[in-house]
Design a protein around this motif. Sequence first.
Motif, mmCIF file in Angstrom:
data_model
loop_
_atom_site.group_PDB
_atom_site.id
_atom_site.type_symbol
_atom_site.label_atom_id
_atom_site.label_comp_id
_atom_site.label_asym_id
_atom_site.label_seq_id
_atom_site.Cartn_x
_atom_site.Cartn_y
_atom_site.Cartn_z
ATOM 1 N N ARG A 2 -52.920 -19.016 9.725
ATOM 2 C CA ARG A 2 -51.602 -18.854 9.091
ATOM 3 C C ARG A 2 -51.751 -18.721 7.580
ATOM 4 N NH1 ARG A 2 -45.911 -18.923 9.867
ATOM 5 N NH2 ARG A 2 -46.316 -18.608 12.066
ATOM 6 N N GLN A 3 -52.618 -19.552 6.984
ATOM 7 C CA GLN A 3 -52.797 -19.475 5.528
ATOM 8 C C GLN A 3 -53.359 -18.117 5.119
ATOM 9 O OE1 GLN A 3 -55.120 -23.026 4.968
ATOM 10 N NE2 GLN A 3 -53.333 -24.284 4.492
ATOM 11 N N ASP A 4 -54.146 -17.523 6.000
ATOM 12 C CA ASP A 4 -54.716 -16.203 5.699
ATOM 13 C C ASP A 4 -53.792 -15.057 6.110
ATOM 14 O OD1 ASP A 4 -56.921 -17.554 4.807
ATOM 15 O OD2 ASP A 4 -58.144 -17.187 6.590
ATOM 16 N N LYS B 188 -50.103 -13.128 13.235
ATOM 17 C CA LYS B 188 -49.616 -12.109 14.186
ATOM 18 C C LYS B 188 -50.741 -11.376 14.915
ATOM 19 C CE LYS B 188 -44.896 -11.624 12.808
ATOM 20 N NZ LYS B 188 -43.837 -10.845 12.173
ATOM 21 N N PRO B 189 -51.768 -10.870 14.195
ATOM 22 C CA PRO B 189 -52.862 -10.234 14.954
ATOM 23 C C PRO B 189 -53.567 -11.205 15.901
ATOM 24 C CG PRO B 189 -53.305 -10.188 12.572
ATOM 25 C CD PRO B 189 -51.901 -10.662 12.750
ATOM 26 N N ILE C 161 -51.126 -24.361 16.395
ATOM 27 C CA ILE C 161 -51.991 -25.542 16.516
ATOM 28 C C ILE C 161 -51.656 -26.588 15.447
ATOM 29 C CG2 ILE C 161 -54.416 -26.333 16.436
ATOM 30 C CD1 ILE C 161 -55.137 -23.528 17.575
ATOM 31 N N TRP C 162 -51.282 -26.114 14.269
ATOM 32 C CA TRP C 162 -50.979 -27.038 13.164
ATOM 33 C C TRP C 162 -49.682 -27.816 13.407
ATOM 34 C CZ3 TRP C 162 -46.328 -25.379 11.292
ATOM 35 C CH2 TRP C 162 -46.017 -24.033 11.512
ATOM 36 N N ALA C 163 -48.913 -27.429 14.406
ATOM 37 C CA ALA C 163 -47.648 -28.124 14.683
ATOM 38 C C ALA C 163 -47.764 -29.105 15.847
ATOM 39 C CB ALA C 163 -46.548 -27.096 14.981
ATOM 40 N N ILE C 164 -48.888 -29.050 16.582
ATOM 41 C CA ILE C 164 -49.007 -29.876 17.799
ATOM 42 C C ILE C 164 -49.352 -31.317 17.448
ATOM 43 C CG2 ILE C 164 -50.310 -30.236 19.927
ATOM 44 C CD1 ILE C 164 -50.642 -27.226 20.140
ATOM 45 N N THR D 21 -43.079 -29.360 12.625
ATOM 46 C CA THR D 21 -42.534 -28.299 13.473
ATOM 47 C C THR D 21 -42.468 -27.001 12.666
ATOM 48 O OG1 THR D 21 -41.060 -30.034 14.173
ATOM 49 C CG2 THR D 21 -40.636 -27.857 15.068
ATOM 50 N N ALA D 22 -42.695 -25.879 13.328
ATOM 51 C CA ALA D 22 -42.453 -24.597 12.657
ATOM 52 C C ALA D 22 -40.955 -24.493 12.391
ATOM 53 C CB ALA D 22 -42.912 -23.458 13.566
ATOM 54 N N THR D 23 -40.558 -23.795 11.343
ATOM 55 C CA THR D 23 -39.111 -23.597 11.161
ATOM 56 C C THR D 23 -38.624 -22.731 12.313
ATOM 57 O OG1 THR D 23 -39.334 -21.554 9.927
ATOM 58 C CG2 THR D 23 -39.370 -23.613 8.636
#
Length: 259
Positions: free
Chosen positions: A138-140, A144-145, A173-176, A181-183
């Motif tokens: 996500r940071q990179d 999506k790909p 994975i960073w939200a589990i 939570t993702a927005t």
Amino acid sequence: MNTRYRKLIIAGNWKMNKTPADARDFFKKLGPLGRKGGRFEAVLCVPAIDIPAAVSASKEMRYSIGAQNMHQAPSGAYTGEISADMLKNAGVKYVIIGHSERREYFGETDFTVSEKVKAALDAGLRPIMCVGESLQHRQDGLEKPHIAYQVAAGLSQVSEEQISRVVIAYEPIWAIGTGNTATAQDAQDICCHIRSILREKYGARKARAVSILYGGSMNPENAADLIAMEDIDGGLIGGASLTAEKFRKIIEEAAAVNS
Ligand code: PGA
């Protein structure tokens, strides 16, 4: 959520928690599901050893029982493993495939995921296929790909006839288990992206019939906002599914958005 075309699904994932006795106690506390039309389903994915207790305790309560993993082979010398047929025979309807914890700790790959999804479908189970990016992806800006690859690879053996029986869970994975939570909008963007991949492969009519869930720290407070999004058709819930009261509240929030 758009229940004109697809089912709303609230699925709990107990992971490695609860004994058979705990499972019986949980369903007693949870109580029967108030409504179950063709367009709403509540599922509990329990440890394999809890399946008989969960199936029997939830009888007449209108919940569906799911497993958390299975082996891709129909039978054979695979000590310690469980086949799709065994799950089906035990009264299981859904099976989680390719959860990020299975990928991280048990070496599951997109290839084994595709084999398991196919084996689950062939046995008459509904796979809940998990996909999701790491924080680094996500940071990179590569979420999506990454998701597109996981979806395409995981579904590589799924036919046009079978796709409507597949459920996809988007779980960053960073939200589990982190409370992050993702927005609702970020989760919607990815779920919409997943649907566009389905559209390309299976056509618009098939794509709009697939339930896509969000997972990652979903709880009674954030469930309604997430589920209100057009392409988020429910949730895969870990921590908050361990408490009957919290799981019930999420079901109620979802039913309220749906009414
Ligand atoms: P969580 O887990 O709700 O505890 O974040 C979700 C999952 O891993 O399926």
